[in-house]
Design a protein around this motif. Structure first.
Motif, PDB file in Angstrom:
ATOM      1  N   TRP A 158      58.219  20.799  71.264  1.00 31.39           N
ATOM      2  CA  TRP A 158      58.410  20.352  69.839  1.00 31.39           C
ATOM      3  C   TRP A 158      58.714  19.168  69.590  1.00 31.39           C
ATOM      4  O   TRP A 158      58.943  18.719  70.704  1.00 31.39           O
ATOM      5  CB  TRP A 158      60.445  20.918  69.517  1.00 31.39           C
ATOM      6  N   THR A 159      58.243  18.806  68.803  1.00 33.56           N
ATOM      7  CA  THR A 159      57.424  16.931  68.863  1.00 33.56           C
ATOM      8  C   THR A 159      58.352  16.807  67.145  1.00 33.56           C
ATOM      9  O   THR A 159      59.080  16.659  66.584  1.00 33.56           O
ATOM     10  CB  THR A 159      55.984  16.647  68.160  1.00 33.56           C
ATOM     11  N   LYS A 160      59.300  15.055  67.600  1.00 31.41           N
ATOM     12  CA  LYS A 160      59.535  14.606  66.590  1.00 31.41           C
ATOM     13  C   LYS A 160      60.937  15.474  67.057  1.00 31.41           C
ATOM     14  O   LYS A 160      61.656  15.013  65.043  1.00 31.41           O
ATOM     15  CB  LYS A 160      59.386  13.770  65.705  1.00 31.41           C
ATOM     16  N   VAL A 167      65.265  16.697  60.781  1.00 25.60           N
ATOM     17  CA  VAL A 167      64.730  17.700  60.016  1.00 25.60           C
ATOM     18  C   VAL A 167      64.017  17.618  59.375  1.00 25.60           C
ATOM     19  O   VAL A 167      64.161  16.563  58.824  1.00 25.60           O
ATOM     20  CB  VAL A 167      66.137  17.883  59.299  1.00 25.60           C
ATOM     21  N   SER A 168      63.202  18.496  59.749  1.00 16.48           N
ATOM     22  CA  SER A 168      61.893  17.814  58.536  1.00 16.48           C
ATOM     23  C   SER A 168      61.039  19.631  57.839  1.00 16.48           C
ATOM     24  O   SER A 168      61.745  20.195  58.186  1.00 16.48           O
ATOM     25  CB  SER A 168      60.545  16.794  59.447  1.00 16.48           C
ATOM     26  N   ARG A 169      59.855  19.778  57.003  1.00 12.83           N
ATOM     27  CA  ARG A 169      59.765  20.481  56.456  1.00 12.83           C
ATOM     28  C   ARG A 169      58.081  21.215  58.093  1.00 12.83           C
ATOM     29  O   ARG A 169      58.884  22.343  57.498  1.00 12.83           O
ATOM     30  CB  ARG A 169      58.519  20.218  55.908  1.00 12.83           C
ATOM     31  N   LYS A 170      58.130  20.374  58.844  1.00  8.97           N
ATOM     32  CA  LYS A 170      58.160  21.105  60.317  1.00  8.97           C
ATOM     33  C   LYS A 170      59.229  21.580  61.011  1.00  8.97           C
ATOM     34  O   LYS A 170      58.556  22.591  61.917  1.00  8.97           O
ATOM     35  CB  LYS A 170      56.951  20.287  60.579  1.00  8.97           C
ATOM     36  N   MET A 171      59.832  21.290  61.748  1.00  6.30           N
ATOM     37  CA  MET A 171      61.497  21.055  61.917  1.00  6.30           C
ATOM     38  C   MET A 171      62.177  21.606  61.448  1.00  6.30           C
ATOM     39  O   MET A 171      63.393  20.739  61.266  1.00  6.30           O
ATOM     40  CB  MET A 171      60.691  20.218  62.330  1.00  6.30           C
ATOM     41  N   GLU A 172      62.796  22.308  60.795  1.00 12.15           N
ATOM     42  CA  GLU A 172      63.721  23.513  60.205  1.00 12.15           C
ATOM     43  C   GLU A 172      65.355  22.848  60.438  1.00 12.15           C
ATOM     44  O   GLU A 172      65.959  22.481  60.156  1.00 12.15           O
ATOM     45  CB  GLU A 172      63.714  23.834  59.069  1.00 12.15           C
ATOM     46  N   LYS A 173      65.010  23.630  61.871  1.00 11.53           N
ATOM     47  CA  LYS A 173      66.237  23.994  63.072  1.00 11.53           C
ATOM     48  C   LYS A 173      65.942  22.849  64.340  1.00 11.53           C
ATOM     49  O   LYS A 173      66.036  23.693  65.009  1.00 11.53           O
ATOM     50  CB  LYS A 173      66.746  25.310  62.683  1.00 11.53           C
ATOM     51  N   PRO A 174      66.305  21.676  64.097  1.00 11.30           N
ATOM     52  CA  PRO A 174      65.405  21.102  65.401  1.00 11.30           C
ATOM     53  C   PRO A 174      66.944  20.850  66.027  1.00 11.30           C
ATOM     54  O   PRO A 174      66.979  20.741  67.619  1.00 11.30           O
ATOM     55  CB  PRO A 174      65.607  19.852  64.637  1.00 11.30           C
TER      56      PRO A 174
END
Length: 221
Positions: free
Chosen positions: A82-84, A200-207
Motif C-alpha cells: 500500500w503506497t502513501k 485518504v485518497s481516491r486510490k486509498m479510501e480506507k487507509p
C-alpha cells in the motif's frame, strides 16, 4: 434494560468498595455496564481509560501471494504494497506491506523523509488503535540510513522478543490489530520521530484499515 447514569455510578462505587474490602492494591481495572474500562482506586474514586467502540467486520481485499519452499516446506506469504497510506503534517508519507513465514508475521514500512536512521537496535513503531490501545513494534531488520529508509517491524516490544512465549504474545497483538483500525502511527528513528495519520485518497479510501486488511488477506492463504 439499561441503567440510568446515576444507577451506573452506584454500581461503579459498589465495585470500588468491594475491591477495597478485599484488600486489592492501589488500583484495579473494572468494566462498567456500558463496556467502558475504568481504573478503580483504593479510596473509591475511579477514572475512565477508554470507551469501547463497536467492532465492524471487514472483508480482506488485499492481494497476497504464497510460496512454499521445496526443501523446508516453509510457507511464505506476502501482501501487495500500500503506497502513501499514511502521512505526517509535512506531507511525508509511508508505504507498507505484510510478510509472513510460517507463524512469524512482520510488516515492511518505508518512510519518505529523514528520521536519521531506522536502526535495528533502537527504532520502534507505535500504533494507536481506535479502541485506545497502543501496540508497540520492534525493528528486526538491518539498519537503513538512506533517504527513504525501510525496515521490517514485528508487533512485539524488544523485551518480549526474548520471552519463551513470544509467539503467543505475537498472536495476541495480531488479533487486536485485526479488530480495530489505526488512528496514529509513531515512527521512531535514531534522531527524530514522526507521527503519521491515515492518508485518504481516491486510490486509498480506507487507509486506516491497513493492518486489518493485510492480516485478514494473509489469514486466508
Amino acid at each position: 434494560m439499561q441503567l440510568k447514569p446515576e444507577n451506573n455510578m452506584k454500581k461503579i462505587t459498589i465495585i470500588a468498595m468491594i475491591l477495597v474490602s478485599m484488600g486489592i492494591s492501589a488500583q484495579e481495572k473494572a468494566v462498567t455496564m456500558k463496556g467502558d474500562t475504568i481504573i478503580v482506586y483504593e479510596n473509591g474514586t475511579w477514572e475512565k481509560i477508554n470507551k469501547v467502540k463497536k467492532v465492524v467486520d471487514i472483508e480482506g481485499t488485499v492481494e497476497a501471494t504464497v510460496e512454499i519452499d521445496e526443501f523446508s516446506k516453509s510457507k511464505k506469504i506476502r501482501t501487495e504494497t500500500w503506497t502513501k497510506f499514511g502521512k505526517n503534517k509535512l506531507g511525508r508519507t509511508i508505504n507498507g506491506s505484510l510478510a509472513r513465514v510460517d507463524d512469524l508475521t512482520v510488516f515492511t514500512i518505508s518512510y519518505s523523509g529523514d528520521l536519521g536512521c531506522l536502526s535495528e537496535y533502537s527504532s520502534t513503531m507505535k500504533v494507536k488503535l481506535t479502541n485506545g490501545e497502543i501496540i508497540e513494534f520492534s525493528q528486526i531488520s538491518d539498519s537503513d540510513c538512506g533517504d527513504y529508509p525501510s525496515a521490517r517491524f514485528i508487533p512485539l516490544k524488544k523485551e518480549q522478543l526474548k520471552d519463551p512465549n513470544y509467539i503467543d504474545l505475537l498472536e495476541d497483538n495480531l488479533d487486536i490489530l485485526k479488530q480495530f483500525d489505526w488512528e496514529t502511527i509513531r515512527l521512531q528513528g535514531t534522531e527524530y520521530y514522526t507521527d503519521i495519520i491515515p492518508n485518504v485518497s481516491r486510490k486509498m479510501e480506507k487507509p486506516e484499515q491497513f493492518f486489518r486488511q493485510h492480516l485478514i488477506s494473509a489469514d486466508k492463504k
